[in-house]
Design a protein around this motif. Structure first.
Motif, mmCIF file in Angstrom:
data_model
loop_
_atom_site.group_PDB
_atom_site.id
_atom_site.type_symbol
_atom_site.label_atom_id
_atom_site.label_comp_id
_atom_site.label_asym_id
_atom_site.label_seq_id
_atom_site.Cartn_x
_atom_site.Cartn_y
_atom_site.Cartn_z
ATOM 1 N N ILE A 161 93.024 -18.660 37.049
ATOM 2 C CA ILE A 161 92.648 -17.734 35.867
ATOM 3 C C ILE A 161 91.385 -18.342 35.354
ATOM 4 C CG2 ILE A 161 93.266 -17.069 33.590
ATOM 5 C CD1 ILE A 161 95.278 -15.877 35.459
ATOM 6 N N VAL A 162 91.072 -19.496 35.054
ATOM 7 C CA VAL A 162 90.017 -19.938 34.528
ATOM 8 C C VAL A 162 88.993 -19.882 35.502
ATOM 9 C CG1 VAL A 162 90.975 -21.694 33.017
ATOM 10 C CG2 VAL A 162 90.228 -22.319 35.082
ATOM 11 N N SER A 163 88.863 -19.262 36.567
ATOM 12 C CA SER A 163 87.617 -19.108 37.435
ATOM 13 C C SER A 163 87.260 -17.672 36.801
ATOM 14 C CB SER A 163 87.902 -18.901 38.774
ATOM 15 O OG SER A 163 88.832 -18.213 39.399
ATOM 16 N N SER A 164 87.891 -16.807 36.315
ATOM 17 C CA SER A 164 87.691 -15.366 35.856
ATOM 18 C C SER A 164 87.595 -15.491 34.430
ATOM 19 C CB SER A 164 88.873 -14.566 35.944
ATOM 20 O OG SER A 164 89.622 -14.569 37.461
ATOM 21 N N VAL A 165 88.011 -16.177 33.658
ATOM 22 C CA VAL A 165 88.036 -16.344 31.843
ATOM 23 C C VAL A 165 87.739 -17.679 31.552
ATOM 24 C CG1 VAL A 165 89.425 -14.348 31.713
ATOM 25 C CG2 VAL A 165 90.343 -16.525 31.603
#
Lengths: 436, 303
Positions: free
Chosen positions: A214-218
């Motif tokens: 997820i944190v690679s997108s947000v």
């Protein structure tokens, strides 16, 4: 920004679609009153059906007349030593020793039991003696019960507030205290339940290792805020449904008992004739109801929503920080302590000070300090809070959650990517100081 | 054009330096192996490229542009520490991930359908992840990495935990993605993957890049100039050639390893050898990536 909305939407749907949410939302407003009702009913039944405990007594005073409403008193003929032996051999509740004494100085009454008696039991026995001695004294002083009764006067003070716009409105402190209590308890529950859910959700993301995807997108901060706000929207929805359900239920019940809702009541009160026709009993009841409806419900609901959101965001951020730094709920315990303390303080103060003395400095300060204000202010809100205090409290609360969110965000962004590390407060401080 | 250029990227944590002036150049439409032992700094570099963390200094260019938030949709990332939401349905989950990558809902749906069809798992849409087997979940995870058609795909230990059947399937997909123009970065310490798939490699050890180049270049660089041959009749060597070892296979058949002191052409060596023995087989001893890797990391030099 768009991504935060996606996360909010996802969180919201995840929770709302769960069966547990639907059940809790619909049943809690029904279950709580039912449980309380059931407990009261069972308690009453038990009192009624309970076989009275046997109390043996040895009377050297000569004036004790057993009052058998609560206990089954049995006089023991013989010496106290014999009574003791007999009592020890029996299964009975207690042995009461009444020594020789004067009614002016009734000392030395002693209760012997095998198990520690309850406060209630002791009070009952004391009460029996107090009543009997009072009666004896009255006889001695030649005071008639009727005279005594005529001395008693029942006073009930009607309270009227001058509200800001100059209107006089009568207030009922029972209702106001009830609102304060209910609001405070509800606030405490909401903050705890939803805060714990944030924490759980984050631990889940960490343990299922979905978080790095997820944190690679947000941005981590977006993920955290999305989660917190998503759950806030679930909480609000639940609150609104509860309010609607209670509204419907109240009207349903009132309708069933044939009591008029306030608008119609107001209309009917236009005609003095109708008012005059009301029976005394009915007018007393409708007066209470009128006061109940006259409470500024919109104002109270608005305050509740504001303080729920503020308090929830303030604590939710802290719960998020804890969730991000541990690998399991069990590990989270050590960090829960500092979060729980201010909540507990405000919860206990609610009963100790705020409801009793809503305008004392301690109550005022508790309702202004951001960490305690959500619960404490709920306790005061019904009594009427000066505008400057309300404004100060609200501004500080907004400042408070911005502050905790900032701290939590800094811990969160590091914490979620760290699994398997042993975390203590020093490590948290290090994460907090770490550069992006 | 280069898919990714990193220049002097440095990342310092409180106690240690995770990356020390690391520069890599990753050509477009290649499979690039980012190698190194555990803790060397591979994951840190990858996290910087994915904008999960920021570097202290240095710059990164993605397709010629300075790294910026728009690149999130350009990059597909399969982290080593990966997972899915267990309670969520496969379809919903992929839809959510795709939308977070910036796809519209309709686009995302179409892409997911395409991939599910490709993997012949169209009936999984309404299955919860917790009901899938590990191998099935891995397929879903892979789809989530590539469904937004990223031009740069970063796979951190992609085969860890994959069974051979799925590993093969994924390998096929990776090669197809490369054919279609994507650039793939592999971070791994599994050398057979590198040997089979990678065109370029970089080796990172103790926060520093110690080797970079195409697989061919690297192998050239680490040539040992030694050859092994099977032959009939023993011999001894002098001058430019050195006989490293000689062992008897059976009766008169032997296996020898010969090394050139100063490189001459291979043909010359064969000619010289045929004069002194009967050569049955001859091949150059090329170091495997694994040998190069271990040699460099251990600080030994291969001559």
């Amino acid at each position: 920004m768009n991504k935060i909305f996606l996360i909010i939407e996802r969180e919201f749907l995840n929770r709302v679609q769960k069966k547990s949410f639907i059940i809790a939302t619909i049943l809690i407003p029904l279950i709580f009153p039912s449980i309380i009702g059931l407990l009261v009913y069972i308690g009453k039944q038990q009192d009624k059906n309970a076989t009275k405990e046997v109390v043996h007594y040895v009377d050297h005073s000569g004036f004790f007349v057993p009052d058998s409403s609560k206990f089954n008193f049995k006089l023991f003929q013989g010496s106290f030593e014999d009574a003791k032996t007999a009592y020890k051999a029996s299964d009975d509740f207690a042995l009461l020793l009444i020594p020789e004494m004067s009614i002016e100085k009734p000392d030395g009454i002693t209760l012997y039991t095998k198990i520690s008696p309850s406060l209630d039991d002791i009070n009952s026995i004391e009460k029996i003696f107090e009543t009997q001695i009072k009666d004896l004294k009255m006889q001695k002083m030649k005071i008639d019960q009727k005279v005594l009764d005529s001395l008693k006067t029942n006073i009930s003070i009607k309270t009227i507030n001058f509200s800001d716009n100059g209107q006089e409105k009568s207030s009922n402190s029972m209702i106001v205290a009830g609102i304060g209590m209910a609001g405070g308890i509800l606030m405490y529950m909401f903050i705890f339940i939803y805060g714990a859910q944030i924490m759980q959700g984050i631990i889940e993301e960490k343990t299922s290792k979905v978080v790095e995807v997820i944190v690679s997108s947000v941005k981590p901060f977006q993920l955290m805020m999305g989660k917190i706000l998503g759950l806030a929207s679930v909480g609000l929805l639940q609150f609104i449904i509860w309010i609607l359900l209670m509204f419907v239920l109240t009207f349903g019940v009132l309708g069933y008992f044939g009591i008029e809702p306030p608008q119609q009541q107001a209309m009917s009160q236009i005609s003095a004739d109708v008012a005059a026709q009301q029976t005394a009993m009915n007018s007393e009841m409708s007066k209470s109801l009128g006061e109940f409806y006259a409470m500024p419900w919109g104002y109270i609901a608005f305050s509740f929503v504001f303080y729920f959101l503020g308090g929830y965001l303030l604590y939710g951020a802290l719960f998020a920080a804890v969730g991000s730094s541990v690998d399991s709920p069990a590990e989270a315990q050590q960090f829960m302590f500092p979060i729980t303390i201010p909540l507990l303080i405000s919860y206990m103060s609610l009963f100790m000070f705020v409801i009793k003395d809503p305008h004392k400095p301690i109550s005022i300060w508790l309702s202004i300090i951001p960490f305690t204000s959500p619960i404490a202010m709920m306790g005061r809100i019904g009594y009427g809070v000066p505008l400057w205090q309300l404004a100060l409290s609200m501004i500080l609360l907004i400042g408070g959650f911005i502050f905790t969110t900032w701290i939590a965000g800094r811990i969160y962004r590091v914490g979620i990517l760290m699994s398997g590390t042993k975390v203590n407060y020093k490590v948290l401080a290090k994460w907090f100081m770490m550069k992006g | 054009m280069e898919a990714l250029i990193a220049r002097d990227v440095t990342k310092q944590y409180a106690q240690h330096t995770a990356l020390k002036k690391v520069s890599v150049t990753i050509p477009e439409k290649t499979i690039y192996g980012l190698l190194g032992p555990n803790g060397a700094g591979k994951t840190t570099l990858i996290r910087i490229i994915n904008q999960i963390i920021t570097s202290d200094s240095g710059e990164i260019l993605v397709f010629g542009e300075k790294l910026n938030p728009n690149h999130i949709g350009v990059i597909g990332y399969l982290p080593e520490e990966r997972g899915l939401y267990k309670k969520l349905k496969v379809g919903e989950q992929l839809l959510y991930f795709a939308q977070l990558k910036g796809l519209s809902k309709a686009d995302a749906k179409a892409r997911i359908k395409k991939w599910l069809t490709k993997f012949e798992i169209t009936d999984w849409w309404n299955k919860k992840v917790e009901d899938l087997s590990k191998g099935m979940a891995q397929k879903v995870q892979f789809i989530s990495t590539v469904m937004h058609e990223p031009r740069l795909i970063i796979l951190d230990e992609p085969f860890s935990g994959f069974d051979p059947v799925n590993a093969q399937l994924i390998t096929k997909e990776i090669l197809e993605l490369k054919e279609n123009g994507s650039t793939i970065i592999f971070s791994t310490h599994r050398m057979e993957t590198v040997e089979d798939l990678c065109d370029h490699i970089a080796l990172i050890n103790k926060s520093e890049k110690i080797l970079e180049g195409s697989k061919k270049q690297v192998k050239q660089q680490f040539r040992t100039n030694s050859f092994s041959l099977e032959h009939k009749g023993s011999f001894s060597l002098s001058g430019n050639y050195e006989l490293v070892s000689q062992e008897i296979l059976e009766e008169d058949f032997l296996k020898s390893i010969v090394k050139m002191k100063t490189p001459v052409s291979t043909n010359q060596l064969i000619r010289d050898l045929t004069e002194i023995t009967e050569v049955h087989s001859f091949c150059e001893r090329v170091p495997s990536m694994s040998e190069i890797f271990i040699g460099l990391v251990k600080g030994e030099s291969h001559e």
